[in-house]
Design a protein around this motif. Structure first.
Motif, PDB file in Angstrom:
ATOM      1  N   ASP A 124       0.804  -1.227   0.000  1.00 30.53           N
ATOM      2  CA  ASP A 124       0.000   0.000   0.000  1.00 30.53           C
ATOM      3  C   ASP A 124       0.837   1.277   0.000  1.00 30.53           C
ATOM      4  O   ASP A 124       0.309   2.378   0.143  1.00 30.53           O
ATOM      5  CB  ASP A 124      -0.984   0.014   1.181  1.00 30.53           C
ATOM      6  CG  ASP A 124      -0.303  -0.130   2.536  1.00 30.53           C
ATOM      7  OD1 ASP A 124       0.848  -0.611   2.588  1.00 30.53           O
ATOM      8  OD2 ASP A 124      -0.930   0.225   3.558  1.00 30.53           O
ATOM      9  N   ILE A 125       2.155   1.133  -0.146  1.00 30.30           N
ATOM     10  CA  ILE A 125       3.010   2.321  -0.197  1.00 30.30           C
ATOM     11  C   ILE A 125       3.387   2.596  -1.647  1.00 30.30           C
ATOM     12  O   ILE A 125       4.130   1.828  -2.255  1.00 30.30           O
ATOM     13  CB  ILE A 125       4.302   2.108   0.632  1.00 30.30           C
ATOM     14  CG1 ILE A 125       3.987   2.038   2.115  1.00 30.30           C
ATOM     15  CG2 ILE A 125       5.312   3.235   0.380  1.00 30.30           C
ATOM     16  CD1 ILE A 125       3.518   3.346   2.709  1.00 30.30           C
ATOM     17  N   PRO A 126       2.863   3.684  -2.233  1.00 30.47           N
ATOM     18  CA  PRO A 126       3.255   3.986  -3.614  1.00 30.47           C
ATOM     19  C   PRO A 126       4.715   4.435  -3.680  1.00 30.47           C
ATOM     20  O   PRO A 126       5.279   4.900  -2.679  1.00 30.47           O
ATOM     21  CB  PRO A 126       2.309   5.128  -4.017  1.00 30.47           C
ATOM     22  CG  PRO A 126       1.800   5.708  -2.764  1.00 30.47           C
ATOM     23  CD  PRO A 126       1.898   4.650  -1.700  1.00 30.47           C
ATOM     24  N   TYR A 127       5.288   4.292  -4.846  1.00 35.00           N
ATOM     25  CA  TYR A 127       6.683   4.668  -5.092  1.00 35.00           C
ATOM     26  C   TYR A 127       6.986   6.064  -4.530  1.00 35.00           C
ATOM     27  O   TYR A 127       8.026   6.291  -3.915  1.00 35.00           O
ATOM     28  CB  TYR A 127       6.929   4.628  -6.605  1.00 35.00           C
ATOM     29  CG  TYR A 127       8.221   5.253  -7.037  1.00 35.00           C
ATOM     30  CD1 TYR A 127       9.407   4.530  -6.977  1.00 35.00           C
ATOM     31  CD2 TYR A 127       8.260   6.564  -7.506  1.00 35.00           C
ATOM     32  CE1 TYR A 127      10.612   5.100  -7.368  1.00 35.00           C
ATOM     33  CE2 TYR A 127       9.456   7.147  -7.899  1.00 35.00           C
ATOM     34  CZ  TYR A 127      10.631   6.406  -7.831  1.00 35.00           C
ATOM     35  OH  TYR A 127      11.809   6.984  -8.213  1.00 35.00           O
ATOM     36  N   GLU A 128       6.052   6.996  -4.729  1.00 38.69           N
ATOM     37  CA  GLU A 128       6.282   8.385  -4.320  1.00 38.69           C
ATOM     38  C   GLU A 128       6.409   8.551  -2.804  1.00 38.69           C
ATOM     39  O   GLU A 128       6.887   9.565  -2.328  1.00 38.69           O
ATOM     40  CB  GLU A 128       5.135   9.289  -4.807  1.00 38.69           C
ATOM     41  CG  GLU A 128       5.092   9.504  -6.311  1.00 38.69           C
ATOM     42  CD  GLU A 128       4.560   8.298  -7.089  1.00 38.69           C
ATOM     43  OE1 GLU A 128       4.678   8.324  -8.316  1.00 38.69           O
ATOM     44  OE2 GLU A 128       4.037   7.343  -6.475  1.00 38.69           O
ATOM     45  N   GLU A 129       5.926   7.551  -2.042  1.00 36.39           N
ATOM     46  CA  GLU A 129       5.937   7.698  -0.589  1.00 36.39           C
ATOM     47  C   GLU A 129       6.883   6.716   0.101  1.00 36.39           C
ATOM     48  O   GLU A 129       6.841   6.551   1.318  1.00 36.39           O
ATOM     49  CB  GLU A 129       4.507   7.501  -0.048  1.00 36.39           C
ATOM     50  CG  GLU A 129       3.572   8.629  -0.423  1.00 36.39           C
ATOM     51  CD  GLU A 129       2.113   8.254  -0.208  1.00 36.39           C
ATOM     52  OE1 GLU A 129       1.842   7.448   0.702  1.00 36.39           O
ATOM     53  OE2 GLU A 129       1.264   8.760  -0.955  1.00 36.39           O
ATOM     54  N   LYS A 130       7.745   6.078  -0.701  1.00 38.93           N
ATOM     55  CA  LYS A 130       8.561   5.020  -0.103  1.00 38.93           C
ATOM     56  C   LYS A 130       9.765   5.554   0.682  1.00 38.93           C
ATOM     57  O   LYS A 130      10.370   4.836   1.456  1.00 38.93           O
ATOM     58  CB  LYS A 130       9.027   4.041  -1.173  1.00 38.93           C
ATOM     59  CG  LYS A 130      10.133   4.570  -2.088  1.00 38.93           C
ATOM     60  CD  LYS A 130      10.516   3.520  -3.119  1.00 38.93           C
ATOM     61  CE  LYS A 130      11.494   4.034  -4.130  1.00 38.93           C
ATOM     62  NZ  LYS A 130      12.863   4.198  -3.687  1.00 38.93           N
TER      63      LYS A 130
END
Length: 256
Positions: A124-130
């Motif tokens: 549930d963690i998109p690339y932008e928020e990793k």
């Protein structure tokens, strides 16, 4: 050193997923040993969460069974500690950001690394928020494994460039669960990945038969199977170990 690359060194990797604590933590331990013996190359251990958004009904129910039985993250850590006394098979945790947050991200990742967990998958963690997780994982030598869905090639390139461990290529849009057929052009997706990174690509979501596994292994470096295995755990309960072992062996044989 991170053991994930070893999983892909002996031909195509077979990667089973199980939900920790379903049917019991004791059974989960036995499953890990039995699946390794049956040919698994890397094992994904699911930490149950009350709202697993990427999962279909089979894995959701397994998560709820484990939570209703009182399984906690700390108990799962203790179980891994026990497992690591008997096997060094590459292990990755798959769970949701909330589980990590509520435990304390730093504390969770540090503990997982100390126990010999090799990677972490947070669907549930998109690339932008990793970033916040990636930084801590890097500190402790844990690979934060990226998932790539059948979306834009630009996005695939961007994710592949920074990926760690291996790339989890999602075969179908939607949630986990067995599919009667997989229509995505996985080969084309993996080709884009390979232009950006040397990392292995394993395909998951929807694979349940030896035929599907063989088909996916032709275009990728490994095959991930979850729902079909979790369904056996649900069906046979404490007696699931031989059934799962036999299934894993058939699947591994199909991709050799």
């Amino acid at each position: 050193m991170n053991k994930i690359k070893h999983a892909f060194e002996h031909g195509k990797a077979f990667i089973p997923f199980i939900t920790c604590g379903d049917p019991s933590l004791e059974a989960t331990k036995r499953l890990v040993y039995a699946m390794e013996e049956a040919g698994a190359d890397l094992i994904e251990l699911g930490i149950p969460f009350s709202d697993p958004t990427a999962e279909g009904p089979v894995i959701q129910q397994a998560s709820l069974r484990a939570l209703n039985a009182g399984v906690t993250t700390d108990q799962i850590f203790e179980m891994v500690d026990e497992i690591r006394k008997h096997t060094q098979i590459p292990l990755v945790f798959m769970t949701y950001a909330n589980v990590v947050f509520s435990y304390g991200a730093q504390r969770f990742i540090e503990r997982a690394a100390q126990l010999g967990i090799d990677g972490l998958i947070l669907p549930d963690i998109p690339y932008e928020e990793k970033e916040e997780f990636d930084g801590i994982c890097g500190q402790y030598g844990l690979a934060l494994i990226s998932m790539i869905a059948p979306t834009s090639h630009e996005r695939i390139r961007m994710i592949a460039k920074e990926a760690k461990g291996f790339l989890y290529c999602v075969s179908s849009l939607g949630v986990t669960g067995a599919r009667s057929e997989i229509t995505t052009d996985i080969g084309a997706m993996i080709q884009v990945v390979k232009e950006e990174t040397q990392l292995p690509c394993a395909v998951g979501f929807g694979i349940s038969t030896p035929q599907q596994a063989a088909q996916m292994a032709e275009v990728s470096d490994g095959v991930i199977v979850g729902s079909a295995i979790v369904a056996l755990c649900g069906q046979y309960g404490e007696d699931c170990v031989p059934h799962v072992a036999s299934y894993v062996k058939h699947m591994k044989d199909a991709i050799r």
